[in-house]
Design a protein around this motif. Structure first.
Motif, PDB file in Angstrom:
ATOM      1  N   GLY B  37     113.085   4.500  74.053  1.00 57.22           N
ATOM      2  CA  GLY B  37     112.431   5.783  74.307  1.00 57.22           C
ATOM      3  C   GLY B  37     112.863   6.902  73.383  1.00 57.22           C
ATOM      4  N   THR B  38     113.987   6.706  72.650  1.00 56.32           N
ATOM      5  CA  THR B  38     114.390   7.750  71.716  1.00 56.32           C
ATOM      6  C   THR B  38     113.802   7.496  70.333  1.00 56.32           C
ATOM      7  OG1 THR B  38     116.410   6.634  70.987  1.00 56.32           O
ATOM      8  CG2 THR B  38     116.580   8.017  72.930  1.00 56.32           C
ATOM      9  N   VAL B  39     113.220   6.317  70.132  1.00 54.97           N
ATOM     10  CA  VAL B  39     112.641   5.967  68.834  1.00 54.97           C
ATOM     11  C   VAL B  39     111.114   6.062  68.892  1.00 54.97           C
ATOM     12  CG1 VAL B  39     112.502   4.188  67.062  1.00 54.97           C
ATOM     13  CG2 VAL B  39     114.595   4.445  68.378  1.00 54.97           C
ATOM     14  N   ILE B  40     110.536   5.561  70.001  1.00 59.93           N
ATOM     15  CA  ILE B  40     109.085   5.636  70.175  1.00 59.93           C
ATOM     16  C   ILE B  40     108.767   6.923  70.935  1.00 59.93           C
ATOM     17  CG2 ILE B  40     107.098   4.545  71.294  1.00 59.93           C
ATOM     18  CD1 ILE B  40     108.476   1.871  70.844  1.00 59.93           C
ATOM     19  N   PRO B  41     107.839   7.733  70.435  1.00 59.52           N
ATOM     20  CA  PRO B  41     107.514   8.986  71.122  1.00 59.52           C
ATOM     21  C   PRO B  41     107.057   8.724  72.554  1.00 59.52           C
ATOM     22  CG  PRO B  41     106.432   8.880  68.987  1.00 59.52           C
ATOM     23  CD  PRO B  41     107.045   7.541  69.223  1.00 59.52           C
ATOM     24  N   GLN B  42     107.469   9.591  73.459  1.00 53.59           N
ATOM     25  CA  GLN B  42     107.122   9.449  74.868  1.00 53.59           C
ATOM     26  C   GLN B  42     105.945  10.354  75.216  1.00 53.59           C
ATOM     27  OE1 GLN B  42     109.251   7.196  77.097  1.00 53.59           O
ATOM     28  NE2 GLN B  42     109.138   6.565  74.964  1.00 53.59           N
ATOM     29  N   VAL B  43     105.314  10.075  76.363  1.00 43.56           N
ATOM     30  CA  VAL B  43     104.158  10.881  76.778  1.00 43.56           C
ATOM     31  C   VAL B  43     104.519  12.360  76.852  1.00 43.56           C
ATOM     32  CG1 VAL B  43     102.779   9.171  77.996  1.00 43.56           C
ATOM     33  CG2 VAL B  43     104.710  10.258  79.161  1.00 43.56           C
ATOM     34  N   PRO B  44     103.660  13.262  76.448  1.00 44.77           N
ATOM     35  CA  PRO B  44     102.389  13.025  75.779  1.00 44.77           C
ATOM     36  C   PRO B  44     102.587  12.557  74.336  1.00 44.77           C
ATOM     37  CG  PRO B  44     102.862  15.372  75.904  1.00 44.77           C
ATOM     38  CD  PRO B  44     103.995  14.680  76.589  1.00 44.77           C
ATOM     39  N   GLN B  59      98.559  -1.423  71.808  1.00 49.56           N
ATOM     40  CA  GLN B  59      98.263  -2.102  73.060  1.00 49.56           C
ATOM     41  C   GLN B  59      99.536  -2.706  73.663  1.00 49.56           C
ATOM     42  OE1 GLN B  59      95.296  -5.133  72.636  1.00 49.56           O
ATOM     43  NE2 GLN B  59      94.466  -4.766  74.665  1.00 49.56           N
ATOM     44  N   LEU B  60     100.324  -3.326  72.781  1.00 48.28           N
ATOM     45  CA  LEU B  60     101.563  -3.962  73.234  1.00 48.28           C
ATOM     46  C   LEU B  60     102.501  -2.929  73.850  1.00 48.28           C
ATOM     47  CD1 LEU B  60     103.213  -6.689  73.121  1.00 48.28           C
ATOM     48  CD2 LEU B  60     104.298  -5.724  71.096  1.00 48.28           C
ATOM     49  N   TYR B  61     102.723  -1.830  73.128  1.00 49.40           N
ATOM     50  CA  TYR B  61     103.627  -0.780  73.614  1.00 49.40           C
ATOM     51  C   TYR B  61     103.115  -0.213  74.932  1.00 49.40           C
ATOM     52  CZ  TYR B  61     106.047  -0.591  69.083  1.00 49.40           C
ATOM     53  OH  TYR B  61     106.774  -0.870  67.971  1.00 49.40           O
ATOM     54  N   GLY B  62     101.786  -0.050  75.007  1.00 43.59           N
ATOM     55  CA  GLY B  62     101.187   0.488  76.226  1.00 43.59           C
ATOM     56  C   GLY B  62     101.429  -0.445  77.401  1.00 43.59           C
ATOM     57  N   LYS B  63     101.223  -1.756  77.185  1.00 44.60           N
ATOM     58  CA  LYS B  63     101.422  -2.759  78.244  1.00 44.60           C
ATOM     59  C   LYS B  63     102.874  -2.788  78.698  1.00 44.60           C
ATOM     60  CE  LYS B  63      97.751  -5.659  79.036  1.00 44.60           C
ATOM     61  NZ  LYS B  63      96.970  -6.079  77.860  1.00 44.60           N
ATOM     62  N   LEU B  64     103.794  -2.669  77.735  1.00 44.20           N
ATOM     63  CA  LEU B  64     105.215  -2.743  78.069  1.00 44.20           C
ATOM     64  C   LEU B  64     105.748  -1.427  78.635  1.00 44.20           C
ATOM     65  CD1 LEU B  64     106.487  -4.731  74.951  1.00 44.20           C
ATOM     66  CD2 LEU B  64     106.330  -5.570  77.288  1.00 44.20           C
ATOM     67  N   GLY B  65     104.891  -0.417  78.647  1.00 41.47           N
ATOM     68  CA  GLY B  65     105.315   0.873  79.202  1.00 41.47           C
ATOM     69  C   GLY B  65     106.229   1.649  78.273  1.00 41.47           C
ATOM     70  N   PHE B  66     106.189   1.336  76.972  1.00 38.13           N
ATOM     71  CA  PHE B  66     107.112   1.989  76.032  1.00 38.13           C
ATOM     72  C   PHE B  66     106.835   3.473  75.842  1.00 38.13           C
ATOM     73  CE2 PHE B  66     108.651  -1.896  73.353  1.00 38.13           C
ATOM     74  CZ  PHE B  66     109.268  -2.378  74.496  1.00 38.13           C
ATOM     75  N   PHE B  67     105.624   3.919  76.167  1.00 37.51           N
ATOM     76  CA  PHE B  67     105.310   5.337  75.943  1.00 37.51           C
ATOM     77  C   PHE B  67     105.798   6.221  77.093  1.00 37.51           C
ATOM     78  CE2 PHE B  67     101.843   3.349  73.335  1.00 37.51           C
ATOM     79  CZ  PHE B  67     102.440   3.641  72.123  1.00 37.51           C
ATOM     80  N   ASP B  68     106.136   5.567  78.216  1.00 39.69           N
ATOM     81  CA  ASP B  68     106.770   6.311  79.302  1.00 39.69           C
ATOM     82  C   ASP B  68     107.873   5.417  79.840  1.00 39.69           C
ATOM     83  OD1 ASP B  68     107.339   8.300  81.024  1.00 39.69           O
ATOM     84  OD2 ASP B  68     105.683   7.913  82.407  1.00 39.69           O
ATOM     85  N   MET B  69     108.743   5.055  78.879  1.00 36.11           N
ATOM     86  CA  MET B  69     109.707   3.996  79.103  1.00 36.11           C
ATOM     87  C   MET B  69     110.617   4.223  80.295  1.00 36.11           C
ATOM     88  SD  MET B  69     112.818   2.972  76.942  1.00 36.11           S
ATOM     89  CE  MET B  69     113.779   2.978  78.418  1.00 36.11           C
TER      90      MET B  69
END
Lengths: 271, 456
Positions: B37-44, B59-69
């Motif tokens: 979560g510190t490398v991939i930007p979080q929502v928004p 799609q992968l990041y979205g499925k894994l919940g990485f955007f709101d990790m």
């Protein structure tokens, strides 16, 4: 006045580092004692610089990378002197003073100009939060130094090359003890720094925890040291394993301090 | 058969959650996954970032919940597992520790003496009862009040300091659970929102981060907003003056409250934090115009887009406005404006006016028959406030306080125990501490030395 004190400190630390490195090659009690007094003098100069800077800028001088690297270096030397007095072990200085010197030298690469205080930093928590955090960092740095020495010493033991260096380094048990003792100071201080940071964040940003990169990385550091402390409870994690984890923990801590400010963007980016 | 099987599974589960290996695995696991979560930007998530990654990755990041990790099911699961783990570990180990505190070993027999790393023996003259009294007084004066037990003609004295610090680690574990409970209360019953209020206007609801409209139950009016700058141009202070209104009437004690960064306003459990600001549009500019031949200057009040009629039938319009013109006009730092004047015959003239008092006469040098001056601008701001309702925050602070107490007990205090066995002509001292053996050795040696000199 301020610049003079700063370069004075830098000069004394260079001198102290040289004596400690000579001590590593030629371990004479007199040399060790001289190194101890020189580094103590450097600490006093450094403390004077920090107090003078405090008066000059009108707030705790830990608000940009120049100031915080210098304070980190001060904390490392301060805690080191306490340990040296307690354990009477000068060889630790051969590993710690170069580290403190590097920190102070690196601080000169960042602008030292007094910049006005960002509104978010205007808080009584600035002093508590930063000082506690850097004392914790200092303790972790000593633990790192002792762990490096542990690995060197255990390397000598393993390869059965019990040369001159082996005799100069303290016993594995002593090094393990120092490394652990530092963690028992560093970990509580890190915890207090995170809690005071949460209280501050609540008043400044409206939320005690927002998974900002700085917060997250300090928690990562906390997790790693918590794992190390719990690992020691099971006998397997003493000695070598603990030393390696303490070294990893130190690099994660360094990233929390420097990497987050320089590489990741977030609420804590006070450069 | 099934019951023993069930018990077997229950036992296995219990052992699994009591294991310290699981704790270490979870701590390291949380540490490593937290990096994401510190490398991939979080929502928004900024749209610039989305454009830089491939659709597959997105799609992968979205499925894994990485955007709101930090709110993804697997991260929350790790946190729950850690909580269950530390509760189970505490329940398993607490009775043993409690026994050390509540039922201390009062008698140091030979076997126990051998298990102690610190012992000291003294030859002493006198009868056992007399020596016992002397030793009891010694321990009371130098260490702590002892408990005396008589076993087959020998006296055993036991004294201890800080036995309760052994509970420190469990206090810390409990405090972590309490912090989690506080966070859960906040996430279920609280919200975070953001609201912009223009100067002079009020709001009675805010939009939460999840997009829901939250009714405040009262109104907040922004009376005024002010921003001040350092000479370098960096912001010095953002200040909003807020008034709380109930049924349209100001609430006593909540009128004209100053809200700055680090000093929020709380009303009925909802807290307003100074966060940002902006121009609310609708800035009024004040100029005046006078004839070169003399006469009273005529004030002109205009918006940026207005065509303002002048007394002689001309029209004036702002065609350029800059907040800072100091670099183009040295000594005239501050705002400046460029005006277009359309004369009655259609001829166009251009005038530059500066707000800096030292440069008020700048337009005079143009030589036109109309002279303009820049008198001021009334800028309207909106204040950007972070709004938070978090009924769990006090639970979190309770947990944090407990954590500080627990950590101090666990790390900075040591359970020190001393035993003395008094036989005929012989006194044996033994001791142990739960932490810092090197430090306790010094304490022990000092006690032994005092005992030596005292019995001689």
């Amino acid at each position: 006045m301020n610049a003079l004190l700063f370069y004075c400190t830098l000069g004394i630390y260079i001198f102290a580092t040289v004596i400690y490195l000579i001590y590593l090659v030629k371990p004479e009690q007199l040399l060790g004692r001289a190194a101890h007094w020189v580094v103590s003098a450097g600490f006093i100069a450094h403390l004077a610089f920090t107090v003078n800077r405090f008066v000059e800028v009108g707030h705790t001088p830990i608000t940009n990378l120049h100031e915080s690297l210098s304070f980190f270096s001060l904390a490392v030397i301060g805690i080191f002197i306490i340990f040296e007095r307690k354990y009477k072990m000068f060889v630790l200085g051969s590993f710690i003073t170069p580290l403190a010197l590097i920190l102070l030298a690196v601080s000169t690469t960042f602008p030292s100009a007094i910049t006005p205080l960002n509104p978010a930093l205007k808080s009584k928590w600035l002093a508590v939060h930063t000082i506690v955090a850097f004392l914790g960092y200092g303790a972790f740095a000593i633990s790192f130094g002792a762990s490096i020495m542990y690995l060197i010493q255990s390397h000598f033991l393993k390869s059965k090359k019990l040369g001159a260096m082996f005799q100069r380094l303290p016993s594995l048990d002593t090094l393990d003890d120092i490394s652990y003792r530092c963690l028992t100071f560093g970990f509580p201080l890190l915890t207090f720094a995170i809690i005071s940071g949460a209280i501050w964040a609540e008043t400044a940003w409206g939320t005690y925890w927002s998974w900002d990169p700085k917060e997250t990385w300090s928690l990562i550091t906390w997790f790693v040291y918590a794992a190390l402390l719990h690992g020691r409870l099971t006998t397997g994690w003493r000695g070598r394993k603990a030393a390696i984890l303490s070294i990893i923990g130190f690099f994660i801590m360094l990233f929390t301090f420097l990497g987050v400010n320089l590489l990741l963007s977030g609420l804590h980016s006070y450069k | 058969m099934t019951t023993t099987n069930d018990r077997g599974i229950a036992q296995m589960l219990w052992d699994f959650f009591c294991s310290l290996k699981l704790s270490i695995f979870l701590l390291i696991g949380l540490a490593i996954t937290s990096i994401i979560g510190t490398v991939i930007p979080q929502v928004p998530v900024p749209s610039e970032y989305i454009q830089t990654i491939s659709p597959f990755k997105l799609q992968l990041y979205g499925k894994l919940g990485f955007f709101d990790m930090y709110h993804s099911w697997w991260f929350i699961l790790l946190l729950y597992l850690l909580t269950v783990n530390l509760i189970a570990c505490s329940i398993k180990r607490l009775p043993r520790v409690w026994k050390i505190i509540s039922e201390p070993t009062l008698v140091m027999d030979d076997g126990f003496e051998r298990s102690l790393s610190l012992t000291h023996e003294i030859k002493a003259t006198g009868t056992a009862p007399a020596l016992k009294d002397k030793m009891a007084a010694f321990l009371k004066a130098e260490f702590a009040e002892p408990i005396v037990t008589e076993v087959s003609g020998e006296y055993h004295l036991f004294a201890q300091k800080n036995p309760y610090c052994r509970l420190g680690v469990y206090v810390v574990h409990l405090s972590i659970v309490i912090v989690f409970i506080g966070a859960l209360i906040g996430s279920f019953f609280g919200y975070k929102a953001y609201v912009n209020i223009a100067e002079g206007s009020s709001v009675d609801s805010v939009e939460s981060r999840s997009g829901k409209i939250m009714d405040l139950g009262f109104s907040v009016r922004c009376e005024k907003f002010a921003v001040s700058f350092y000479d370098t141009g960096a912001p010095k202070e953002f200040k909003s003056i807020l008034t709380i209104l109930e049924n349209g009437k100001p609430v006593p004690g909540y009128e004209n409250v100053k809200v700055i960064v680090n000093d929020p306003l709380t009303y009925k459990g909802i807290t307003f934090y100074q966060s940002s600001y902006g121009a609310a549009g609708d800035t009024l500019y004040r100029f005046s115009v006078r004839k070169r031949t003399g006469g009273q200057p005529v004030p002109l009040i205009t918006h940026e887009q207005d065509r303002t009629p002048l007394p002689d039938g001309s029209f004036m319009q702002i065609i350029g406005i800059a907040p800072e013109v100091g670099s183009d006009f040295p000594g005239c730092s501050g705002p400046g404006a460029k005006l277009e004047i359309t004369r009655p015959d259609g001829r166009k003239e251009y005038s530059i006016v500066l707000l800096n008092p030292a440069c008020r006469d700048f337009d005079e040098k143009r030589g036109g028959d109309l002279i303009f001056t820049f008198d001021g601008k009334d800028e309207k701001y909106f204040t950007g406030l972070q709004v938070a309702k978090d009924p769990g925050v006090w639970v979190v602070w309770l947990g944090c306080s407990l954590m500080v107490i627990g950590i101090c007990m666990a790390f900075f205090m040591s359970h020190k125990r001393i035993w003395i066995r008094v036989g005929n002509g012989r006194v044996t001292l033994g001791g142990t501490a739960s932490k810092n053996p090197a430090g306790f050795e010094l304490v022990f040696q000092e006690l032994a030395a005092k005992l030596d000199s005292g019995t001689k």
